[in-house]
Design an enzyme around this catalytic site. Structure first.
Site, PDB file in Angstrom:
ATOM      1  N   HIS A  21       0.866  -1.167   0.000  1.00  0.00           N
ATOM      2  CA  HIS A  21       0.000   0.000   0.000  1.00  0.00           C
ATOM      3  C   HIS A  21       0.905   1.221   0.000  1.00  0.00           C
ATOM      4  O   HIS A  21       1.727   1.384   0.887  1.00  0.00           O
ATOM      5  CB  HIS A  21      -0.902   0.011   1.241  1.00  0.00           C
ATOM      6  CG  HIS A  21      -1.819   1.185   1.271  1.00  0.00           C
ATOM      7  ND1 HIS A  21      -3.128   1.118   0.871  1.00  0.00           N
ATOM      8  CD2 HIS A  21      -1.607   2.470   1.619  1.00  0.00           C
ATOM      9  CE1 HIS A  21      -3.685   2.315   0.984  1.00  0.00           C
ATOM     10  NE2 HIS A  21      -2.788   3.152   1.433  1.00  0.00           N
ATOM     11  N   CYS A  22       0.790   2.040  -0.999  1.00  0.00           N
ATOM     12  CA  CYS A  22       1.687   3.175  -1.133  1.00  0.00           C
ATOM     13  C   CYS A  22       0.995   4.474  -0.731  1.00  0.00           C
ATOM     14  O   CYS A  22       0.101   4.923  -1.431  1.00  0.00           O
ATOM     15  CB  CYS A  22       2.171   3.284  -2.579  1.00  0.00           C
ATOM     16  SG  CYS A  22       3.415   4.562  -2.798  1.00  0.00           S
TER      17      CYS A  22
END
Lengths: 479, 159
Positions: A194-195
């Protein structure tokens, strides 16, 4: 006026009556009052939708705006202050190339941020019931020898045994390489990470955009850095260093931003180039799923064998369509996927998580939702910090992960619903106490410092959840 | 006992849903989309093995064609990248074209083979490509003894 005031109240009442009784006449009159809703409006995950479902992002988008601002300000300053000098003294190709690079970076960033990363829709009530039945049957049957627990299915892929875990939130057996993102509360196919910088998960559908974004951003950063230095040097040759700085003060800011970005972004690009060439995800690399340290004959069953094929597959492979049909209209007779608060009530399940123990199908307003953390973390404070803070608190991280920008991407440790794909502790599925998983949270990841499992549901979404869950109940009873 | 359902509309209106059988994904070849060709025992009395297996095998070949990585998909990928993916505003991807073929195929199979037997295949894309759902209908008003056991088990599971 009197009528105007009553209208919204009446609307509310119609809502409640409709979902409880679903008699055809009331449904019909109710429909006349409401515009048909699209599926994104009842999407059970923790995503935000814009442009009527066309754009899909995570809930915390603060860091994404920071990324956008940094890129646009730095590039804007470059084009405004440095390019005129460079274009006239060197070549006009410089602003042109810079412009093309900038537009490409922006395009890839928006594409990575706004698209569906490959979210798996949750199971419909019938599917969930069918799986539960199968798992109960497996539980009951006795047999000699090793048998994996019913929540895990084993499959042999290319000679390697892979375990498929059951996702309690989505009520499915996760496909290989899929993982549940606790920030977005979705299972994502080929989950990478998850960025927060991109404001979205990186998964099967947007990995190539993410990679092209960081690659082109590396080029852009190096480009701007090199040419700003060139600009300053050329000016200093003419009028001295201090005068050069006075004439173009923006250059200093650009150099500083680029200098600090270059290390993390170029490092991240290098890391992802390695991942692509060996056809691994960040998730797998961090866990060491395919490393020979785990087992002697451990190998990656998804790799095509050579670097070129792996790269082509990741970047030029077919683009899968989105599975969640955000903009479709909700049909009254299609089964709606369960939100996990709903699932607890409808099936007298054998699962011994307390959040499943609410056996009453009538959903009162207090679903104990393990998957929802309390206060959403503020993106800037907890996530934007330098990655080096990660290293000391995570001694179990394998050394293959560089302590660079990628670690600033969320390694989700706060995961009460046993879906933490990044932690190395005993899987909480084996210890089904509701508070167990939350006690595994490392202090540094405490977002806002408090993780109160009791303070679980977001009042803002409670109504929609309530409606969803009752709708699910109605669907079941009509089948 | 073998009730004739003339078309799918009639199926929905005159029959009641007894149970649903799910054909799960087959991950033995990795993450490519494949469905298990193992015949579910609940459908033993409703349809011949070979028919369902043929349908699943054909669907598997369609999905393999959609996900095939060869010259055409690389060309499409490179072209898309060169145009910064704007080209997909005008053009459909290869995968989407194959999905349309698949839904046409499933519609045709439903009309020819499954509806006359009181079954209905749901396109896997509507279930997120997780399962292939086979809905088993029984005619309203007639209680087929062969279906009673499956109906009971279906009913109890849904409670």
């Amino acid at each position: 006026m009197h009528l105007g005031l009553d209208e919204p109240v009446r609307e509310c009442q119609y809502n409640q009556i409709c979902t409880r009784n679903s008699s055809p006449m009331e449904t019909l009159s109710h429909k006349k009052k409401r515009t048909p809703r699209r599926k994104w409006q009842i999407f059970p995950g923790r995503n935000r939708f814009y442009c009527n479902g066309r754009v899909m992002m995570a809930r915390q988008t603060g860091v994404f705006y920071l990324t956008l601002v940094l890129i646009m300000v730095t590039s804007g300053l470059f084009f405004a202050f440095d390019c005129p000098f460079l274009a006239s003294n060197l070549t006009p190709a410089i602003p042109v190339i810079g412009g093309v690079l900038f537009l490409f970076v922006l395009g890839m960033l928006l594409r990575a941020s706004f698209s569906d990363p490959g979210v798996l829709p949750r199971a419909t009530p019938d599917e969930a019931a069918d799986l539960e039945r199968q798992m109960d049957a497996a539980n009951g049957s006795s047999g000699p020898g090793y048998r994996p627990p019913p929540r895990i299915r084993e499959v042999v892929i290319n000679g390697q045994t892979v375990k498929l875990k059951y996702c309690f939130t989505c009520k499915i057996f996760r496909p290989p390489r899929a993982s549940h993102c606790s920030l977005c509360d979705n299972c994502v196919e080929r989950f990478d990470h998850h960025c927060p910088w991109v404001g979205n998960c990186v998964g099967k559908r947007n990995y190539r955009f993410f990679y092209l974004f960081i690659l082109s951003l590396s080029f852009l950063t190096i480009f701007i850095f090199a040419f700003v230095i060139t600009h300053v040097i050329l000016r200093s040759n003419r009028s001295g260093f201090l005068n050069a700085l006075k004439d173009s003060p923006a250059s200093v800011l650009e150099v500083v931003v680029c200098f600090f970005s270059v290390w993390s972004i170029v490092g991240l690009s290098g890391f992802h180039t390695y991942l692509i060439s060996s056809n691994q995800t960040t998730n797998e690399d961090i866990k060491g799923s395919w490393s020979t340290k785990r087992a002697k004959n451990n190998y990656n069953p998804y790799s095509y064998g050579n670097v070129l094929t792996n790269c082509c597959a990741a970047l030029c492979g077919p683009l899968h369509p989105s599975l969640i049909d955000r903009r479709g209209f909700i049909q009254p007779d299609t089964p709606q996927p369960l939100s996990h608060s709903n699932g607890s009530g409808l099936y007298p399940s054998t699962q011994n998580h307390t959040h499943m123990a609410a056996a009453t199908p009538l959903l009162h307003s207090d679903p104990v939702m393990m998957g929802r953390a309390g206060p959403p973390p503020s993106g800037k404070t907890s996530l934007g910090g330098p990655c080096s803070s990660l290293a000391p608190s995570q001694p179990s991280l394998p050394s293959s992960m560089p302590g660079l920008g990628c670690a600033g991407d969320m390694l989700t440790l706060r995961d009460p619903d046993a879906h933490c794909h990044h932690h190395h502790f005993v899987s909480p599925e084996e210890m089904p106490s509701p508070l167990g998983p939350s006690s595994l949270v490392l202090p540094f990841a405490a977002h806002g410092g408090h993780l109160n499992p009791a303070q679980l549901y977001d009042p803002a979404s409670q109504d929609s959840l309530h409606e969803d869950s009752v709708r699910g109940l109605v669907k079941l009873s009509s089948v | 006992m073998a009730t004739e359902f003339h078309n799918l509309q009639e199926l929905r209106h005159s029959a009641s849903l007894a149970t649903k059988v799910f054909i799960q994904r087959d991950y033995s070849e990795g993450t490519v989309c494949r469905f298990q060709t193992k015949f579910p025992s609940e459908l033993d009395s409703r349809i011949e093995r070979t028919l369902l297996e043929d349908t699943v095998k054909t669907l598997n070949t369609y999905y393999a064609e959609a996900e095939k990585m060869g010259g055409q998909s690389y060309m499409e990928g490179c072209l898309a990248c060169a145009t910064a993916y704007i080209i997909f505003l005008c053009m459909e991807t290869h995968y989407e074209k194959v999905l349309k073929k698949i839904s046409g195929y499933i519609q045709e199979q439903n009309e020819k083979i499954y509806a006359p037997r009181g079954l209905l295949l749901t396109d896997p894309i509507e279930r997120g490509m997780r399962v292939m759902e086979v809905s088993v209908f029984e005619d309203r008003g007639s209680s087929g003894s062969s279906l009673s056991s499956s109906a009971t088990s279906g009913g109890s599971a849904q409670r």
